[in-house]
Scaffold this active site. Structure first.
Site, short mmCIF file in Angstrom:
data_model
loop_
_atom_site.label_atom_id
_atom_site.label_comp_id
_atom_site.label_asym_id
_atom_site.label_seq_id
_atom_site.Cartn_x
_atom_site.Cartn_y
_atom_site.Cartn_z
CG ASP A 1 -0.35 0.06 2.52
OD1 ASP A 1 0.30 1.09 2.81
OD2 ASP A 1 -0.49 -0.88 3.31
CE LYS A 2 0.42 8.47 -1.84
NZ LYS A 2 -0.53 9.53 -2.25
#
Length: 243
Positions: A98-99
């Site tokens: 995820d970011k």
């Protein structure tokens, strides 16, 4: 096989991204525009932008993803991989981070190899180093290891080791969306840092953040078919910044 699988096997793109090439009319099959999912033979007359489709040299890379980078090749997404990778040939990410997370991200143009690593039936291990917002307890580690109810399911049993007052190591064999963050939150903790340090035999080790290296044959084995060649972009063990 279907044209999507052939394009992936040849190293042009993922099976999903093949649809974009087909829908844009860039693939021609025996003199006619190809359509997503169309069955083809390697002996068919297959053209991409008017040039014959041919197997590409396989590429296998380990990338140390910094936080803030989004694991997508879509040019419409902010902070996408295309803005952070500078490679002469096409590769796609094997799975996601995820970011807000960082660490090991594998990149390849070998669709079968990627599918092998991501297939749920193979239970490929992924190891993470995690930091949370408050002191950890043995009961937390036990609950995480036994499985936590998130996203309408119970997570698969895993290995959890406390490494500090606020840190722990976790080894998963599944990949639910934001799984570790959701598991910790369900138990009353907030993840403040998450780093993937291993996938299968492949270690992040001391690879600097924002850089990549080619994988060795030992890291790639076993594979679903024949052993591939080592990544061709970088000499084994070397690294280079990804601008």
């Amino acid at each position: 096989m279907r044209i999507n699988k052939l394009l992936s096997n040849y190293g042009y793109c993922s099976r999903k991204e093949a649809n974009r090439l087909l829908e844009a009319g860039r693939i021609n099959i025996n003199g006619l525009p190809g359509i997503p999912g169309q069955w083809v033979e390697e002996t068919d007359d297959l053209l991409l932008d008017g040039l014959p489709l041919q197997p590409q040299e396989k590429i296998y890379l380990a990338y140390h993803k910094p936080p803030g980078v989004v694991c997508t090749l879509s040019p419409f997404a902010r902070d996408n991989l295309l803005l952070n990778l500078s490679l002469p040939k096409y590769v796609f990410p094997v799975g996601r981070l995820d970011k807000d997370s960082r660490g090991l991200l594998l990149l390849t143009n070998d669709g079968d190899w990627a599918h092998h690593l991501l297939s749920d039936e193979h239970h490929v291990e992924k190891e993470y180093a995690v930091t949370v917002d408050r002191p950890l307890t043995e009961s937390f580690a036990l609950a995480m290891a036994e499985g936590v109810d998130i996203l309408g399911t119970r997570t698969r049993p895993c290995t959890v080791t406390l490494t500090g007052t606020h840190t722990f190591s976790i080894i998963l064999t599944q990949g639910l969306n934001r799984q570790i963050r959701r598991m910790a939150f369900a138990l009353g903790y907030t993840v403040t840092d998450l780093q993937r340090v291993r996938m299968a035999k492949i270690l992040l080790d001391n690879l600097p953040e924002g850089e990549c290296r080619s994988l060795s044959k030992e890291e790639l084995h076993p594979l679903p078919a024949e052993n591939p060649k080592e990544g061709e972009i970088l000499p084994e063990g070397s690294s280079t910044p990804l601008e």
